[in-house]
Scaffold this active site. Structure first.
Site, short mmCIF file in Angstrom:
data_model
loop_
_atom_site.label_atom_id
_atom_site.label_comp_id
_atom_site.label_asym_id
_atom_site.label_seq_id
_atom_site.Cartn_x
_atom_site.Cartn_y
_atom_site.Cartn_z
N GLU A 1 -29.87 29.28 -36.82
CA GLU A 1 -28.58 28.50 -36.40
C GLU A 1 -29.49 27.33 -37.92
O GLU A 1 -28.67 27.67 -39.73
CB GLU A 1 -28.22 28.35 -36.11
CG GLU A 1 -27.23 29.62 -34.96
CD GLU A 1 -26.80 29.64 -33.78
OE1 GLU A 1 -26.70 28.17 -33.47
OE2 GLU A 1 -26.83 30.37 -32.95
N SER B 1 -28.82 35.93 -26.20
CA SER B 1 -28.54 36.56 -24.52
C SER B 1 -29.10 36.92 -23.30
O SER B 1 -28.51 37.91 -22.80
CB SER B 1 -27.52 38.39 -25.00
OG SER B 1 -26.53 37.77 -26.60
N GLU C 1 -36.92 35.21 -30.92
CA GLU C 1 -35.51 35.33 -30.73
C GLU C 1 -35.24 36.38 -32.33
O GLU C 1 -34.63 35.87 -32.82
CB GLU C 1 -34.81 33.79 -31.07
CG GLU C 1 -34.91 33.45 -29.74
CD GLU C 1 -33.72 31.70 -29.93
OE1 GLU C 1 -33.02 31.84 -28.71
OE2 GLU C 1 -33.34 30.93 -30.79
N GLY D 1 -26.02 35.28 -29.09
CA GLY D 1 -25.20 34.68 -29.36
C GLY D 1 -23.40 35.99 -29.45
O GLY D 1 -22.33 36.11 -29.66
N HIS E 1 -34.49 26.83 -35.28
CA HIS E 1 -33.61 28.05 -35.01
C HIS E 1 -32.94 28.85 -35.78
O HIS E 1 -32.89 27.76 -36.77
CB HIS E 1 -32.56 26.80 -34.47
CG HIS E 1 -32.12 27.47 -33.53
ND1 HIS E 1 -30.78 28.67 -33.98
CD2 HIS E 1 -31.95 28.32 -32.45
CE1 HIS E 1 -29.67 29.43 -32.68
NE2 HIS E 1 -30.93 29.04 -31.74
N ASN F 1 -30.35 25.39 -24.66
CA ASN F 1 -29.82 25.15 -25.54
C ASN F 1 -28.60 24.78 -26.03
O ASN F 1 -27.43 26.53 -26.14
CB ASN F 1 -30.12 26.03 -27.50
CG ASN F 1 -30.14 25.76 -28.13
OD1 ASN F 1 -29.36 24.95 -28.69
ND2 ASN F 1 -30.01 26.49 -29.36
N LYS G 1 -26.48 24.12 -28.38
CA LYS G 1 -25.67 23.58 -29.93
C LYS G 1 -24.98 22.81 -29.91
O LYS G 1 -24.92 21.86 -29.52
CB LYS G 1 -25.34 25.46 -29.62
CG LYS G 1 -26.23 26.37 -29.53
CD LYS G 1 -26.08 27.50 -29.84
CE LYS G 1 -27.26 28.75 -29.62
NZ LYS G 1 -26.36 30.06 -30.29
P1 PGA Z 1 -27.89 32.83 -26.98
O1 PGA Z 1 -28.06 31.50 -27.69
O2 PGA Z 1 -28.35 33.03 -25.30
O3 PGA Z 1 -25.91 32.33 -26.71
O4 PGA Z 1 -27.23 34.38 -26.85
C1 PGA Z 1 -29.30 31.87 -27.95
C2 PGA Z 1 -29.85 30.61 -28.21
O5 PGA Z 1 -28.93 30.51 -29.53
O6 PGA Z 1 -31.19 30.38 -29.23
#
Ligand code: PGA
Length: 265
Positions: A103, A217, A171, A177, A101, A13, A15
């Site tokens: 976000e 992460s 997640e 992140g 997601h 992803n 983003k």
């Molecule tokens: P990350 O993001 O691997 O940077 O923690 C995962 C995600 O948002 O799907």
């Protein structure tokens, strides 16, 4: 054309990155070049503005790699400024949609909105990765109830015949992140819990064998542990998917895991 989710499912992803089309093409082509397919389904979800370019550059080079979108809207057309319909995603080369997601949820998507988007995406014949995850945990285990409710609300009304085009990405928001991933024992407990909820609830039974991914992460160092000991069927990768070398290293470490280990059920 993506016909079936194959395990392990490895999803990048991107983003809102990278900042230019040339860089996006460069990163994508590097992944195409480095990725030696062994097993599974590999998906990159770039910002939608790059989708068509990447789709064109992929053609004929690496049939194991599929493109995805990071979201779609639940309406098919009309006065919805800034939104992308599932058909638009498909006609620009997407085979997969991430929906729900964290976000997008923190920008306002409720479980009902997520559910409507899943229905719309499935109607457009997209494969769907449904993201769920708790914001926090406590000693009383509130996160279990939270996950159960997210499952029930987001999967409401989805037809049995669409179950094979769905997977669930667990997640935990606190792991996205942050550099702090879940440990594989806690992940194992959660993947079992999700499977149990899907199997126990009569309206969710048809989803009891859908793949369950982990995201939060993930790095080349910890990736295989989530699959082997966490019992995940794949990974959703944010930051590390922007580095082609790391993304392919994650794929390599996971696709080496024997099939019997990938799903010990
Ligand atoms: P990350 O993001 O691997 O940077 O923690 C995962 C995600 O948002 O799907």
């Amino acid at each position: 054309m993506l016909k079936k989710f194959q395990i392990p499912i490895i999803v990048g992803n991107w983003k809102m990155n990278p900042q230019g089309a040339d860089e996006a093409k460069k990163k994508y082509n590097e992944i195409v070049k480095k990725l030696v397919y062994k097993s599974g389904t590999v998906v990159i979800a770039p910002p939608i503005v790059y989708l068509r370019d990447l789709y064109a550059s992929k053609k004929g080079q690496n049939s194991a790699l599929f493109l995805g979108v990071q979201d779609v809207f639940y309406e098919q057309a009309g006065a919805f400024t800034g939104k992308i319909s599932p058909d638009m995603a498909v006609s620009n080369g997407a085979a997969v949609a991430l929906i729900g997601h964290s976000e997008m949820r923190s920008a306002g998507d409720t479980d009902d909105v997520v559910n409507a988007k899943i229905h719309a995406a499935l109607s457009a014949r997209l494969f769907v990765i449904i993201c769920i995850g708790e914001k926090e945990r406590n000693d009383e285990g509130v996160h279990f109830e939270f996950i159960k409710n997210q499952l029930i609300r987001t999967l409401r009304g989805i037809k049995k015949e669409d179950a094979s085009r769905i997977c669930i990405a667990y997640e935990p928001v606190w792991a996205i992140g942050t550099g702090t991933s879940i440990n594989s024992t806690d992940l194992h407990e959660m993947t079992l819990y999700i499977r149990k909820q899907l199997a126990l609830d009569t309206s969710l039974k048809v989803f009891s064998t859908v793949p369950i991914l982990y995201g939060g992460s993930v790095t080349p160092e910890n990736a295989a542990d989530f699959i082997i000991h966490g019992n995940a069927d794949g990974l959703l990768i944010g930051k590390q998917s922007l580095d082609p070398g790391s993304f392919v290293a994650i794929y390599d470490s996971v696709s080496r895991v024997k099939k019997t280990q990938v799903r010990s059920k």
